[in-house]
Write an enzyme that holds these catalytic residues in place. Structure first.
Site, PDB file in Angstrom:
ATOM      1  N   HIS A 138       0.845  -1.198   0.000  1.00 39.83           N
ATOM      2  CA  HIS A 138       0.000   0.000   0.000  1.00 39.83           C
ATOM      3  C   HIS A 138       0.874   1.238   0.000  1.00 39.83           C
ATOM      4  O   HIS A 138       1.856   1.318   0.745  1.00 39.83           O
ATOM      5  CB  HIS A 138      -0.940   0.028   1.210  1.00 39.83           C
ATOM      6  CG  HIS A 138      -0.259  -0.254   2.514  1.00 39.83           C
ATOM      7  ND1 HIS A 138       0.094  -1.526   2.923  1.00 39.83           N
ATOM      8  CD2 HIS A 138       0.176   0.584   3.479  1.00 39.83           C
ATOM      9  CE1 HIS A 138       0.690  -1.466   4.077  1.00 39.83           C
ATOM     10  NE2 HIS A 138       0.767  -0.185   4.448  1.00 39.83           N
ATOM     11  N   HIS A 192       1.253   5.251   0.785  1.00 39.76           N
ATOM     12  CA  HIS A 192       0.700   6.284   1.669  1.00 39.76           C
ATOM     13  C   HIS A 192       0.789   7.642   0.973  1.00 39.76           C
ATOM     14  O   HIS A 192       1.840   7.989   0.423  1.00 39.76           O
ATOM     15  CB  HIS A 192       1.523   6.410   2.951  1.00 39.76           C
ATOM     16  CG  HIS A 192       1.508   5.206   3.846  1.00 39.76           C
ATOM     17  ND1 HIS A 192       0.718   5.137   4.975  1.00 39.76           N
ATOM     18  CD2 HIS A 192       2.192   4.035   3.793  1.00 39.76           C
ATOM     19  CE1 HIS A 192       0.929   3.977   5.592  1.00 39.76           C
ATOM     20  NE2 HIS A 192       1.826   3.290   4.889  1.00 39.76           N
TER      21      HIS A 192
END
Ligand code: 5GP
Ligand code: ZN
Length: 142
Positions: free
Chosen positions: A100, A102
């Site tokens: 993921h 950010h």
């Protein structure tokens, strides 16, 4: 989908999230425990643990969504900039093993620091060592 993966459960709709953008292959949603207002996570919908595990096209799609969202995120919270980053691997602080990105909005005087500040003392590397490292990387890029 990977069993026991919280982000796969979000993709499957089994855990609610504040989705801000999605494509067929990528999902972006607000971080549940944000470092700043507007802190957003961008993930591939398919389960891949690390950045380098994604097929090249998917990695490009994930980055394209991050890039696409920077302006809307910064505008939504009136930010002055943002930190755009991946924690890649447990040793680097990756807690959720589904890769993921950010996007963390930054503000003047927010007390935050640059990515450089997460490291300790810089290693002392002479020219030969730098040459060897560059060559090793370059040789392994096929
Ligand atoms: P990491 O340390 O793995 O790079 O970051 C994981 C991030 O996921 C953290 O910032 C954390 O707040 C966020 N997070 C963990 N669980 C959930 C969740 O169930 N929902 C959402 N929206 N964010 C989560
Ligand atoms: Zn997953």
């Amino acid at each position: 989908m990977s069993d026991d993966c919280i982000f796969c459960s979000i993709v499957a709709g089994e855990i609610p999230s504040r989705t801000v953008y999605e494509t067929d292959d990528v999902l972006a949603f607000l971080d549940a425990n944000p470092l700043a207002p507007g802190h957003t996570l961008v993930i591939p919908k398919a389960h891949h643990e690390h950045v380098q595990d994604m097929p090249n096209d998917l990695a490009a799609d994930v980055f394209a969504v991050m890039q696409r969202l920077v302006d809307p995120i910064e505008s939504a919270v009136d930010a002055d900039g943002s930190t755009v980053a991946f924690n890649n691997g447990e040793v680097a602080g990756q807690e959720v093993p589904h890769t993921h990105g950010h996007v963390v909005p930054r503000f003047e005087d927010d007390g935050g620091r640059p990515i450089h500040s997460i490291f300790g003392e810089r290693p002392e590397l002479d020219d030969d060592e730098l040459d060897d490292i560059a060559a090793a990387i370059a040789e392994d890029t096929d």
